[in-house]
Design a protein around this motif. Structure first.
Motif, short mmCIF file in Angstrom:
data_model
loop_
_atom_site.label_atom_id
_atom_site.label_comp_id
_atom_site.label_asym_id
_atom_site.label_seq_id
_atom_site.Cartn_x
_atom_site.Cartn_y
_atom_site.Cartn_z
N ASP A 116 46.80 39.43 -3.11
CA ASP A 116 46.22 39.81 -4.32
C ASP A 116 45.05 39.01 -4.93
O ASP A 116 44.94 37.91 -5.02
CB ASP A 116 47.52 39.53 -5.22
N GLN A 117 43.91 39.71 -4.97
CA GLN A 117 42.73 38.94 -5.06
C GLN A 117 42.68 38.45 -6.57
O GLN A 117 41.96 37.37 -6.90
CB GLN A 117 41.37 40.04 -4.94
N GLY A 118 43.30 39.17 -7.40
CA GLY A 118 43.27 38.61 -8.80
C GLY A 118 44.24 37.36 -8.92
O GLY A 118 43.74 36.32 -9.44
N ALA A 119 45.48 37.26 -8.37
CA ALA A 119 46.10 35.96 -8.08
C ALA A 119 45.09 34.88 -7.60
O ALA A 119 45.42 33.75 -8.06
CB ALA A 119 47.34 36.15 -7.53
N ALA A 120 44.52 35.48 -6.54
CA ALA A 120 43.54 34.11 -5.84
C ALA A 120 42.57 33.79 -6.73
O ALA A 120 42.37 32.51 -6.93
CB ALA A 120 43.21 34.84 -4.76
N ARG A 121 42.02 34.94 -7.66
CA ARG A 121 40.93 34.18 -8.41
C ARG A 121 41.40 33.38 -9.60
O ARG A 121 40.85 32.52 -9.86
CB ARG A 121 40.10 35.56 -9.02
N ARG A 122 42.41 33.75 -9.96
CA ARG A 122 43.10 32.91 -11.20
C ARG A 122 43.62 31.51 -10.59
O ARG A 122 43.22 30.59 -11.12
CB ARG A 122 44.33 33.75 -11.71
N PHE A 123 44.17 31.36 -9.41
CA PHE A 123 44.44 30.32 -8.69
C PHE A 123 43.15 29.31 -8.97
O PHE A 123 43.03 28.13 -9.00
CB PHE A 123 45.10 30.36 -7.54
N VAL A 124 41.96 29.81 -8.06
CA VAL A 124 40.84 29.15 -7.84
C VAL A 124 40.61 28.57 -9.24
O VAL A 124 39.79 27.37 -9.21
CB VAL A 124 40.01 29.79 -7.10
#
Length: 416
Positions: free
Chosen positions: A348-356
């Protein structure tokens, strides 16, 4: 000669040597690094014999196996140390690099250039390979280095430094660019920490107690390297095959290093399928899980306590927890992470961006093992440490991070 006066003499020789080293050409430094690498291999017998003394003393003293692993040298590890020096020789010289510059409106030429710190103090525990890494990186970046390893590695460190100094001298540079801090008591560490004016910067590498002691007691500026309470978070949208591989590599590839994973977080929607697989795989690899209620439903999982979430095990142990959502994973990491390295496994790119964006660590990884947080893996050559602070340097510290800058201003009779 008192221990303090002996230290002052050593530090003064370092400062004199640093001034000559700052003027050395890249070719001279690179040739010296190659000679240092050759010497480590040519004189491996005496280094390994000294290391055997340290390892035997540690084993007889009941030192834990993970610490002995850090202490032990082998022909392979010596070869890696030598290759690390050769790798540094192959890197660009940061000294003299123009960071920025140009011609001002009034005609003055302005350049900000990289320059050595001068004298770097290293305080570190157990690992004698740090002795060669630090000596090599400091030499290439134009810094003299004062090395204070742990007493557990005193024979190994003395042998390595003797070999390196001989190689430096034979190459035409001053051997005092590499020196051991005299003495092996805590008083010698305190003397180094309070040598403001003789030592330009201190870099501690080791456990939390050592690092905090240096940070709190030193009058010399400190670049704080980090304890590694690293997390792997397996998201709801994780590819579970990737997740299993990443968790195993992060935890078991080498346990006694700061970028090994110490905590595992799993999204509850992935738990039913993933927990049986990851528990079995970790246990097959010899890992003891310290788990919350969900993990503790599986055989041989030790119930976790609050202390487990904060622990850097440096062993075949891992704290494990199921979290209801990404928000809870982020909150856990904000609470317990040491700010070293944290990873998310997700498609999930959205989850990855938020995590980063929200994880405030020196390195944040997406779909990759925490073991990649390393100067060599990042292409920096042998690192001198991984900084978890936010001033001057953060993350793996290679050659550029071992320099400061100064401004060079060239005019033609300019007055203000």
């Amino acid at each position: 000669m008192s221990s303090t006066s002996e230290f002052i003499s050593v530090a003064q020789r370092s400062r004199v040597a640093s001034r000559g080293l700052a003027l050395a050409t890249r070719s001279a430094k690179d040739a010296t690094l190659q000679a240092m690498a050759d010497a480590l291999l040519a004189r491996s017998g005496e280094i390994l014999a000294a290391n055997d003394d340290d390892v035997t003393r540690a084993e007889e003293g009941g030192t834990p196996a993970n610490i002995i692993d850090r202490l032990r040298l082998t022909e392979g590890r010596l070869a890696d140390m030598a290759q690390g020096l050769r790798d540094v020789a192959g890197l660009a010289d940061p000294v003299g690099e123009v960071v920025r510059g140009g011609v001002l409106a009034n005609g003055l030429e302005l350049r900000q250039v990289r320059v050595p710190f001068g004298v770097v103090g290293m305080i570190y525990e157990a690992r004698p390979n740090v002795t060669a890494d630090a000596a090599g990186i400091c030499l290439k970046s134009g810094n003299a280095v004062l090395l204070r390893g742990s007493s557990s590695a005193r024979s190994s460190n003395a042998a390595i430094v003797a070999v390196l100094r001989d190689a430096v001298e034979a190459s035409g540079l001053a051997p005092d660019v590499i020196q051991l801090v005299p003495g092996d008591t805590h008083d010698s560490v305190k003397t180094l920490m309070r040598a403001r004016g003789l030592v330009d910067v201190l870099i501690p590498r080791g456990g939390a107690g050592l690092i905090q002691s240096v940070v709190n007691e030193s009058t010399v500026p400190v670049i704080e390297t980090g304890v590694g309470n690293c997390h792997v978070y397996v998201d709801a949208a994780a590819d579970l095959e990737k997740a299993l591989s990443i968790v195993l590599n992060s935890k078991t590839h080498r346990t006694s290093v700061c970028n090994a994973a110490e905590s595992l977080l799993v999204h509850e929607s992935a738990a039913a399928e993933f927990l049986p697989r990851v528990v079995a795989a970790l246990q097959d690899a010899g890992v003891v899980l310290h788990g919350d209620d969900a993990f503790s439903e599986h055989d041989d999982v030790v119930p976790a306590t609050e202390d487990d979430w904060a622990t850097e095990y440096l062993s075949l142990d891992i704290a494990a927890r199921v979290v209801p959502d990404l928000e809870a994973a982020l909150e856990h990491i904000h609470t317990w992470s040491s700010g070293h390295t944290d990873a998310i496994v997700t498609e999930d790119q959205g989850a990855a961006r938020r995590f980063v964006a929200e994880v405030d660590s020196a390195a944040v990884l997406v779909n990759a093992s925490t073991r990649f947080t390393d100067g060599g893996e990042f292409g920096f050559g042998a690192e001198i440490g991984i900084s978890t602070q936010k001033l001057h340097a953060r993350g793996p510290m290679g050659l550029p991070e071992m320099t400061s800058t100064k401004y060079v201003v060239i005019g033609d009779g300019h007055v203000r």
